[in-house]
Design a protein around this motif. Structure first.
Motif, mmCIF file in Angstrom:
data_model
loop_
_atom_site.group_PDB
_atom_site.id
_atom_site.type_symbol
_atom_site.label_atom_id
_atom_site.label_comp_id
_atom_site.label_asym_id
_atom_site.label_seq_id
_atom_site.Cartn_x
_atom_site.Cartn_y
_atom_site.Cartn_z
ATOM 1 N N ALA A 71 0.880 -1.165 0.000
ATOM 2 C CA ALA A 71 0.000 0.000 0.000
ATOM 3 C C ALA A 71 0.914 1.211 0.000
ATOM 4 O O ALA A 71 1.877 1.273 0.774
ATOM 5 C CB ALA A 71 -0.887 -0.002 1.238
ATOM 6 N N ALA A 72 0.644 2.160 -0.875
ATOM 7 C CA ALA A 72 1.468 3.358 -1.004
ATOM 8 C C ALA A 72 0.596 4.583 -0.785
ATOM 9 O O ALA A 72 -0.514 4.673 -1.303
ATOM 10 C CB ALA A 72 2.111 3.411 -2.389
ATOM 11 N N LEU A 73 1.105 5.511 -0.022
ATOM 12 C CA LEU A 73 0.397 6.759 0.247
ATOM 13 C C LEU A 73 0.487 7.665 -0.977
ATOM 14 O O LEU A 73 1.574 7.905 -1.503
ATOM 15 C CB LEU A 73 1.013 7.449 1.470
ATOM 16 C CG LEU A 73 0.330 8.706 1.980
ATOM 17 C CD1 LEU A 73 -1.074 8.378 2.501
ATOM 18 C CD2 LEU A 73 1.164 9.324 3.098
ATOM 19 N N THR A 74 -0.645 8.156 -1.444
ATOM 20 C CA THR A 74 -0.650 9.083 -2.570
ATOM 21 C C THR A 74 -0.434 10.514 -2.059
ATOM 22 O O THR A 74 -0.518 10.764 -0.855
ATOM 23 C CB THR A 74 -1.997 9.026 -3.318
ATOM 24 O OG1 THR A 74 -3.028 9.484 -2.438
ATOM 25 C CG2 THR A 74 -2.298 7.619 -3.822
ATOM 26 N N GLU A 75 -0.185 11.424 -2.982
ATOM 27 C CA GLU A 75 -0.056 12.837 -2.580
ATOM 28 C C GLU A 75 -1.358 13.339 -1.965
ATOM 29 O O GLU A 75 -1.341 14.086 -0.993
ATOM 30 C CB GLU A 75 0.349 13.706 -3.779
ATOM 31 C CG GLU A 75 1.806 13.581 -4.159
ATOM 32 C CD GLU A 75 2.769 13.903 -3.019
ATOM 33 O OE1 GLU A 75 2.565 14.929 -2.318
ATOM 34 O OE2 GLU A 75 3.725 13.132 -2.815
ATOM 35 N N ARG A 76 -2.473 12.916 -2.542
ATOM 36 C CA ARG A 76 -3.774 13.299 -1.975
ATOM 37 C C ARG A 76 -3.923 12.739 -0.560
ATOM 38 O O ARG A 76 -4.451 13.404 0.330
ATOM 39 C CB ARG A 76 -4.894 12.797 -2.876
ATOM 40 C CG ARG A 76 -6.263 13.203 -2.389
ATOM 41 C CD ARG A 76 -7.318 12.820 -3.395
ATOM 42 N NE ARG A 76 -8.633 13.124 -2.871
ATOM 43 C CZ ARG A 76 -9.753 12.742 -3.402
ATOM 44 N NH1 ARG A 76 -9.736 12.044 -4.534
ATOM 45 N NH2 ARG A 76 -10.897 13.052 -2.861
ATOM 46 N N GLY A 77 -3.459 11.515 -0.352
ATOM 47 C CA GLY A 77 -3.506 10.917 0.979
ATOM 48 C C GLY A 77 -2.643 11.678 1.969
ATOM 49 O O GLY A 77 -3.038 11.896 3.126
ATOM 50 N N LEU A 78 -1.471 12.108 1.523
ATOM 51 C CA LEU A 78 -0.576 12.887 2.391
ATOM 52 C C LEU A 78 -1.208 14.227 2.733
ATOM 53 O O LEU A 78 -1.171 14.670 3.889
ATOM 54 C CB LEU A 78 0.780 13.080 1.716
ATOM 55 C CG LEU A 78 1.851 13.775 2.536
ATOM 56 C CD1 LEU A 78 2.133 13.032 3.840
ATOM 57 C CD2 LEU A 78 3.136 13.905 1.714
ATOM 58 N N ASP A 79 -1.818 14.873 1.759
ATOM 59 C CA ASP A 79 -2.507 16.149 2.020
ATOM 60 C C ASP A 79 -3.657 15.957 3.006
ATOM 61 O O ASP A 79 -3.854 16.763 3.915
ATOM 62 C CB ASP A 79 -3.046 16.747 0.715
ATOM 63 C CG ASP A 79 -1.940 17.242 -0.203
ATOM 64 O OD1 ASP A 79 -0.797 17.447 0.270
ATOM 65 O OD2 ASP A 79 -2.222 17.421 -1.408
ATOM 66 N N THR A 80 -4.421 14.879 2.822
ATOM 67 C CA THR A 80 -5.532 14.575 3.733
ATOM 68 C C THR A 80 -5.010 14.345 5.143
ATOM 69 O O THR A 80 -5.575 14.843 6.124
ATOM 70 C CB THR A 80 -6.309 13.342 3.236
ATOM 71 O OG1 THR A 80 -6.869 13.651 1.954
ATOM 72 C CG2 THR A 80 -7.396 12.930 4.203
ATOM 73 N N LEU A 81 -3.921 13.595 5.263
ATOM 74 C CA LEU A 81 -3.326 13.335 6.569
ATOM 75 C C LEU A 81 -2.867 14.632 7.230
ATOM 76 O O LEU A 81 -3.111 14.848 8.423
ATOM 77 C CB LEU A 81 -2.146 12.363 6.430
ATOM 78 C CG LEU A 81 -1.373 12.075 7.716
ATOM 79 C CD1 LEU A 81 -2.265 11.387 8.751
ATOM 80 C CD2 LEU A 81 -0.144 11.237 7.407
#
Length: 153
Positions: A104-114
Motif C-alpha cells: 500500500a502506497a500513500l498518494t499525494e492526496r492521501g498525504l494532504d488529507t493526513l
C-alpha cells in the motif's frame, strides 16, 4: 521488570484498574473518532493507516506489515485500504521481483488529507488526554504503557 506468575484470577483492585484503563481508552478513542469523522470525514482507522504509510520508508508498506502496524486483521486492513484506494488516498503497487507481493502506497492526496486531519487529531489528543495530566503523570503513564506494549506475546 519481571512480573511473578500470579493467580489465574485478578483481585478486585486489579480488575478495577483494568476496567478503568479500558474505559479511558474507549472514551478517548470514541472522542477522537467522532471529531475526525465530523471535521474531516475520516475514521480513526483510516487516519492510522495514512499515518503508518506516511512514516514508512518511501511511504509504502506491505499489506501484512500495515496490518501489524495498525493492529487490524489482514482482512480488516484489506477492506480499509480498498476504501482508501477508492478515495484516491492510497494506491496498491506490485513489489518488483515478487509476483505475489503488494504494497500500500500513500498518494499525494492521501498525504494532504493526513496533514489536514492531523490538526484535528493532535488537538483532540491534547484536549482529551494531555490536558488532564501533569508532566509527571504523562511521564509515568508513558513509561507504564511502554512497558506493557513491549511485553513479549
Amino acid at each position: 521488570m519481571t512480573v511473578p506468575q500470579q493467580a489465574a484470577r485478578p483481585t478486585r483492585e486489579q480488575l478495577a484498574a483494568w476496567r478503568n484503563f479500558l474505559r479511558a481508552h474507549a472514551r478517548i478513542t470514541r472522542s477522537l473518532e467522532a471529531e475526525l469523522v465530523a471535521e474531516q470525514r475520516l475514521s480513526l482507522g483510516s487516519y492510522d493507516v495514512l499515518l503508518q504509510l506516511a512514516e514508512a520508508p518511501r511511504r509504502r508498506l506491505r499489506m501484512a506489515e500495515l496490518a501489524d502496524a495498525v493492529l487490524l486483521s489482514r482482512s480488516g486492513v484489506t477492506r480499509l485500504v480498498d476504501r482508501l484506494e477508492r478515495a484516491g488516498l492510497v494506491a496498491r503497487e506490485r513489489v518488483a521481483g515478487d509476483g505475489r507481493g503488494v504494497v500500500a502506497a500513500l498518494t499525494e492526496r492521501g498525504l494532504d488529507t493526513l496533514r489536514t486531519a492531523s490538526h484535528t487529531h493532535l488537538a483532540g489528543i491534547v484536549r482529551h488526554f494531555v490536558a488532564h495530566l501533569d508532566a509527571a503523570e504523562l511521564a509515568e503513564i508513558g513509561r507504564i504503557c511502554g512497558d506493557l506494549a513491549d511485553q513479549p506475546e
